[in-house]
Design a protein around this motif. Structure first.
Motif, PDB file in Angstrom:
ATOM      1  N   LEU A  30      37.690  21.270  40.398  1.00 36.49           N
ATOM      2  CA  LEU A  30      37.021  20.015  40.052  1.00 36.49           C
ATOM      3  C   LEU A  30      35.535  20.077  40.383  1.00 36.49           C
ATOM      4  N   SER A  31      35.199  20.671  41.533  1.00 37.94           N
ATOM      5  CA  SER A  31      33.796  20.746  41.947  1.00 37.94           C
ATOM      6  C   SER A  31      32.981  21.639  41.026  1.00 37.94           C
ATOM      7  N   LYS A  37      24.619  16.704  42.928  1.00 34.10           N
ATOM      8  CA  LYS A  37      24.541  15.369  43.532  1.00 34.10           C
ATOM      9  C   LYS A  37      25.931  14.825  43.828  1.00 34.10           C
ATOM     10  N   ASP A  38      26.859  15.012  42.911  1.00 35.09           N
ATOM     11  CA  ASP A  38      28.231  14.525  43.119  1.00 35.09           C
ATOM     12  C   ASP A  38      28.950  15.329  44.193  1.00 35.09           C
ATOM     13  N   ILE A  39      28.651  16.626  44.289  1.00 33.43           N
ATOM     14  CA  ILE A  39      29.349  17.472  45.262  1.00 33.43           C
ATOM     15  C   ILE A  39      28.936  17.133  46.692  1.00 33.43           C
ATOM     16  N   VAL A  40      27.644  16.933  46.908  1.00 35.41           N
ATOM     17  CA  VAL A  40      27.135  16.701  48.266  1.00 35.41           C
ATOM     18  C   VAL A  40      27.173  15.234  48.657  1.00 35.41           C
ATOM     19  N   SER A  41      27.725  14.391  47.802  1.00 36.26           N
ATOM     20  CA  SER A  41      27.812  12.969  48.129  1.00 36.26           C
ATOM     21  C   SER A  41      28.669  12.765  49.379  1.00 36.26           C
ATOM     22  N   LEU A  46      35.489  11.090  42.803  1.00 39.98           N
ATOM     23  CA  LEU A  46      36.661  11.484  42.017  1.00 39.98           C
ATOM     24  C   LEU A  46      36.457  11.226  40.532  1.00 39.98           C
ATOM     25  N   LEU A  47      35.670  10.201  40.207  1.00 38.47           N
ATOM     26  CA  LEU A  47      35.350   9.909  38.815  1.00 38.47           C
ATOM     27  C   LEU A  47      33.917  10.352  38.566  1.00 38.47           C
ATOM     28  N   PHE A  48      33.745  11.357  37.724  1.00 39.72           N
ATOM     29  CA  PHE A  48      32.417  11.906  37.486  1.00 39.72           C
ATOM     30  C   PHE A  48      32.328  12.388  36.037  1.00 39.72           C
ATOM     31  N   ARG A  49      31.097  12.609  35.616  1.00 37.82           N
ATOM     32  CA  ARG A  49      30.869  13.132  34.271  1.00 37.82           C
ATOM     33  C   ARG A  49      30.858  14.650  34.334  1.00 37.82           C
TER      34      ARG A  49
END
Length: 272
Positions: A30-31, A37-41, A46-49
């Motif tokens: 998934l990562s 930005k989404d990974i280091v949040s 869980l919901l991402f583009r």
């Protein structure tokens, strides 16, 4: 009733273990489609583009392309040598008896006891003297120590399970020792032998330390993947996860292709 209870207890233990083992792989998968930005949040996203940029960055890297080629050459060559030498050696050891067999088995297993550094550093000194350092041949020869010992060790039980009566019947029909091995023992033991070759391929494909010591230019894919953690000021987690997923694909493809090929190759030879 007792059988159902035993099966339920096994599932009760196996399912959580399966989830624990699969979770890191699923999370890395998934990562690999997330932006940095989404990974280091701080809060898991869980919901991402999804994005393919991480895979494009990995594939477009010349070092990755060379790493894949070097890995295919080194791993393919060493596994081929391990198979060609390991299967006959395992068959001979399986038919051996007495103390000599135990001594040889311990010697084969002791090669696997050695840490990679104990193998790589002496060979590096030898290859430097011979002018073979940082070459495909050096990697193939060094990896062959691991492939031969692993394939021999895992193939001996397969040959021991081949009925001696079948071999004796073939000998009465005029088969020589090599014909008995090639036409009788090898096809019967092939399902277990394939598993040993596949396991060896996965072990060598993911090997890092030996390649790190013996190569500087002709690096393998695990060495290239490990180098992504040192790129720039920020750790490119998306690229690292994408490279890890790509690193898993060749062994999976190899398993499927080799299983189909060997099953078709040996199937018509199973009868006397």
């Amino acid at each position: 009733m007792e059988l159902k209870r035993t099966r339920a207890e096994i599932l009760l233990v196996a399912i959580p273990l399966f989830i624990v083992a699969l979770f890191p792989v699923a999370w890395a998968f998934l990562s690999s489609f997330k932006s940095l930005k989404d990974i280091v949040s701080p809060v898991p996203v869980l919901l991402f583009r999804p994005t393919l940029q991480n895979y494009l960055d990995v594939i477009a890297t010349p070092a990755v392309q060379m790493g894949i080629l070097n890995s295919i050459i080194a791993v393919g060559g060493s596994v081929a040598i391990g198979t060609l030498l390991g299967w006959p050696a395992a068959y001979a050891l399986a038919r051996l008896s007495g103390r000599a067999k135990n001594e040889l088995l311990f010697y084969v297993l002791s090669i696997r006891f050695m840490p990679p550094v104990a193998i790589a550093i002496p060979f590096m000194a030898i290859y430097l003297g011979l002018g073979l350092n940082d070459t495909h041949l050096a990697l193939i020869l060094t990896y062959s120590l691991v492939t031969i010992s692993t394939i021999v060790w895992m193939s001996i039980p397969a040959f021991e399970n081949v009925p001696r009566e079948t071999e004796e019947a073939a000998e009465l029909d005029g088969y020589g020792p090599f014909a008995v091995f090639w036409k009788i023992a090898l096809p019967i033991a092939s399902p277990s032998l394939i598993g040993g070759v596949l396991f060896t391929f996965v072990v060598i494909w993911n090997e890092l330390l030996i390649a790190l010591v013996l190569t500087a230019q002709n690096v393998t894919l695990p060495v290239v993947a490990s180098s992504f953690s040192t790129l720039g000021m920020e750790v490119p987690w998306g690229v690292i996860n994408a490279s890890a997923i790509l690193l898993c694909l060749p062994p999976l493809l190899f398993i499927g292709l080799l299983t189909r090929f060997l099953n078709r190759f040996f199937q018509p030879r199973t009868a006397l």
